[in-house]
Design a protein around this motif. Structure first.
Motif, PDB file in Angstrom:
ATOM      1  N   ASN A 273     -21.984  39.914  13.717  1.00 23.57           N
ATOM      2  CA  ASN A 273     -22.465  41.228  13.284  1.00 23.57           C
ATOM      3  C   ASN A 273     -23.127  42.033  14.398  1.00 23.57           C
ATOM      4  OD1 ASN A 273     -21.635  40.823  10.617  1.00 23.57           O
ATOM      5  ND2 ASN A 273     -23.537  39.776  10.082  1.00 23.57           N
ATOM      6  N   ALA A 274     -23.223  41.485  15.601  1.00 20.91           N
ATOM      7  CA  ALA A 274     -23.960  42.167  16.662  1.00 20.91           C
ATOM      8  C   ALA A 274     -23.377  43.540  16.957  1.00 20.91           C
ATOM      9  CB  ALA A 274     -23.975  41.314  17.932  1.00 20.91           C
ATOM     10  N   GLY A 275     -22.057  43.652  17.057  1.00 15.88           N
ATOM     11  CA  GLY A 275     -21.442  44.929  17.357  1.00 15.88           C
ATOM     12  C   GLY A 275     -21.653  45.956  16.265  1.00 15.88           C
ATOM     13  N   THR A 276     -21.526  45.527  15.015  1.00 14.62           N
ATOM     14  CA  THR A 276     -21.729  46.443  13.888  1.00 14.62           C
ATOM     15  C   THR A 276     -23.164  46.946  13.858  1.00 14.62           C
ATOM     16  OG1 THR A 276     -19.999  45.395  12.560  1.00 14.62           O
ATOM     17  CG2 THR A 276     -21.672  46.644  11.370  1.00 14.62           C
ATOM     18  N   VAL A 277     -24.122  46.039  13.987  1.00 11.10           N
ATOM     19  CA  VAL A 277     -25.532  46.438  13.976  1.00 11.10           C
ATOM     20  C   VAL A 277     -25.823  47.368  15.144  1.00 11.10           C
ATOM     21  CG1 VAL A 277     -27.896  45.585  14.236  1.00 11.10           C
ATOM     22  CG2 VAL A 277     -26.298  44.392  12.719  1.00 11.10           C
ATOM     23  N   GLY A 278     -25.252  47.077  16.306  1.00 14.72           N
ATOM     24  CA  GLY A 278     -25.462  47.940  17.460  1.00 14.72           C
ATOM     25  C   GLY A 278     -24.901  49.332  17.246  1.00 14.72           C
ATOM     26  N   CYS A 279     -23.719  49.432  16.657  1.00 14.45           N
ATOM     27  CA  CYS A 279     -23.140  50.755  16.371  1.00 14.45           C
ATOM     28  C   CYS A 279     -23.993  51.513  15.362  1.00 14.45           C
ATOM     29  CB  CYS A 279     -21.716  50.613  15.860  1.00 14.45           C
ATOM     30  SG  CYS A 279     -20.503  50.170  17.129  1.00 14.45           S
ATOM     31  N   PHE A 280     -24.486  50.814  14.334  1.00 19.79           N
ATOM     32  CA  PHE A 280     -25.400  51.469  13.383  1.00 19.79           C
ATOM     33  C   PHE A 280     -26.639  52.004  14.106  1.00 19.79           C
ATOM     34  CE2 PHE A 280     -24.027  48.674   9.522  1.00 19.79           C
ATOM     35  CZ  PHE A 280     -22.991  49.532   9.241  1.00 19.79           C
ATOM     36  N   ALA A 281     -27.211  51.176  14.974  1.00 15.96           N
ATOM     37  CA  ALA A 281     -28.441  51.578  15.667  1.00 15.96           C
ATOM     38  C   ALA A 281     -28.194  52.769  16.583  1.00 15.96           C
ATOM     39  CB  ALA A 281     -29.000  50.397  16.460  1.00 15.96           C
ATOM     40  N   LEU A 282     -27.063  52.779  17.258  1.00 18.41           N
ATOM     41  CA  LEU A 282     -26.728  53.912  18.114  1.00 18.41           C
ATOM     42  C   LEU A 282     -26.486  55.172  17.293  1.00 18.41           C
ATOM     43  CD1 LEU A 282     -24.397  52.001  20.576  1.00 18.41           C
ATOM     44  CD2 LEU A 282     -26.565  53.091  21.192  1.00 18.41           C
ATOM     45  N   ALA A 283     -25.841  55.017  16.134  1.00 14.48           N
ATOM     46  CA  ALA A 283     -25.641  56.167  15.241  1.00 14.48           C
ATOM     47  C   ALA A 283     -26.984  56.690  14.747  1.00 14.48           C
ATOM     48  CB  ALA A 283     -24.750  55.756  14.073  1.00 14.48           C
ATOM     49  N   ARG A 284     -27.887  55.786  14.396  1.00 13.72           N
ATOM     50  CA  ARG A 284     -29.226  56.192  13.945  1.00 13.72           C
ATOM     51  C   ARG A 284     -29.957  56.948  15.050  1.00 13.72           C
ATOM     52  NH1 ARG A 284     -33.163  51.386  12.273  1.00 13.72           N
ATOM     53  NH2 ARG A 284     -33.100  51.093  14.529  1.00 13.72           N
ATOM     54  N   ASP A 285     -29.822  56.484  16.292  1.00 12.13           N
ATOM     55  CA  ASP A 285     -30.435  57.195  17.420  1.00 12.13           C
ATOM     56  C   ASP A 285     -29.881  58.615  17.539  1.00 12.13           C
ATOM     57  OD1 ASP A 285     -31.740  54.836  17.966  1.00 12.13           O
ATOM     58  OD2 ASP A 285     -30.535  54.329  19.741  1.00 12.13           O
ATOM     59  N   ARG A 286     -28.568  58.777  17.297  1.00  9.30           N
ATOM     60  CA  ARG A 286     -27.969  60.112  17.380  1.00  9.30           C
ATOM     61  C   ARG A 286     -28.516  61.030  16.301  1.00  9.30           C
ATOM     62  NH1 ARG A 286     -26.372  63.256  19.502  1.00  9.30           N
ATOM     63  NH2 ARG A 286     -24.217  63.795  19.088  1.00  9.30           N
ATOM     64  N   VAL A 287     -28.745  60.500  15.115  1.00 10.16           N
ATOM     65  CA  VAL A 287     -29.343  61.316  14.040  1.00 10.16           C
ATOM     66  C   VAL A 287     -30.722  61.794  14.470  1.00 10.16           C
ATOM     67  CG1 VAL A 287     -30.203  61.292  11.670  1.00 10.16           C
ATOM     68  CG2 VAL A 287     -28.041  60.189  12.208  1.00 10.16           C
ATOM     69  N   TRP A 288     -31.514  60.892  15.050  1.00  9.21           N
ATOM     70  CA  TRP A 288     -32.869  61.262  15.486  1.00  9.21           C
ATOM     71  C   TRP A 288     -32.806  62.308  16.608  1.00  9.21           C
ATOM     72  CZ3 TRP A 288     -34.928  55.548  15.776  1.00  9.21           C
ATOM     73  CH2 TRP A 288     -35.159  55.092  14.463  1.00  9.21           C
TER      74      TRP A 288
END
Length: 290
Positions: A273-288
């Motif tokens: 799940n590391a890649g999926t979690v990382g993509c979520f976190a990067l997407a969350r950073d873009r929202v911020w």
């Protein structure tokens, strides 16, 4: 609010939607064929969540263009997968979904996942390698990817060939680089079977560990990370990480003092799940950011 994740691999695309807490709600996968075929399936999947989807993180096979000021930012560039060469990945997804897109390599995404929610939590620096269909690496320092004119291609460093290994290498660009000697296709080309079909006590695993330990040795002396994480299919075999630690210790020969090896050279806390979690976190950073 929902976040999207695309792990764009050479054999399949894994697409997920999840929460701002980085929890997976739904995950599907599609074969990597051509951009038109694969992206049609990807877009159909995300359009089901269009009203709630706030951003998408993409971790892609490469090489890719990572520089926002570049005219080819968001493109897959000089990939050996010819159908994807010079493909505008980010532009295609932006036009279809109209949400912010975070864009990096597949291995950077996995590194970021471990950094925010795995074995990198609380640390300032990590290096992450994947040893599977290919070999790739990403490094993070103080929350930022270590990059320059492009992203690192750590899987293509040259390594010292094991004296008992007469294999000529399988990399189409460099023949006997790390990926050419240690990736899954190189193992299969040697023996005619996939690595997971070789028994645990097969003599080859010491050779494989020798190459991976050299990878850790190079990262240690070049970057001095607080932790090195090895993911990918080859490292899912429990015996491998200990083999790597033993050979790494011999190679380093007490030249520098590292953290305890049981904590320094590890496999991912987030497993696949590391890649999926990382993509979520990067997407969350873009929202911020927006």
């Amino acid at each position: 609010m929902l976040l999207g994740s695309i792990e764009a691999g050479g054999t399949k695309f894994v697409c997920s939607v999840g929460t701002p807490e980085l929890e997976i709600i739904k995950r599907v996968s599609f074969p990597t064929t051509t951009p038109s075929e694969t992206l049609a399936l990807v877009i159909d999947f995300f359009q089901q969540y269009a009203e709630e989807l706030q951003a998408i993180g993409i971790g892609s096979f490469g090489p890719i263009d990572i520089h926002p000021a570049s005219p080819t930012y968001g493109y897959i560039t000089s990939t050996p997968k010819l159908a994807w060469k010079d493909f505008d990945f980010v532009g295609t997804m932006t036009e279809a979904m109209h949400v912010p897109i975070a864009w990096t390599t597949d291995v950077n995404a996995a590194a970021y996942g471990e950094y925010v929610k795995g074995h990198g939590q609380g640390l300032s620096s990590i290096v992450y390698y994947t040893i599977g269909t290919g070999v790739g690496g990403g490094a993070i320092q103080q929350g930022q990817f270590i990059e320059g004119f492009s992203h690192p291609e750590m899987g293509h460093i040259f390594v010292r060939q094991h004296p008992d290994d007469l294999f000529e290498g399988a990399c189409p660009y460099h023949q006997n680089c790390l990926e050419g000697l240690a990736a899954g296709p190189a193992i299969e080309k040697r023996f005619g079977v996939k690595g997971q079909e070789l028994p645990v006590d097969h003599l080859y695993w010491e050779i494989e560990a020798y190459y991976i330990a050299q990878c850790a040795y190079t990262a240690t002396l070049q970057l001095s990370p607080e932790r090195i994480i090895f993911g990918g299919g080859v490292m899912q075999q429990e015996h491998m990480v200990q083999r790597v630690r033993v050979i790494f210790k011999d190679l380093l020969n007490n030249y520098v003092r590292t953290p305890d090896l049981a904590q320094y050279i590890v496999t991912p806390a987030l497993a696949n799940n590391a890649g999926t979690v990382g993509c979520f976190a990067l997407a969350r950073d873009r929202v911020w950011e927006v």
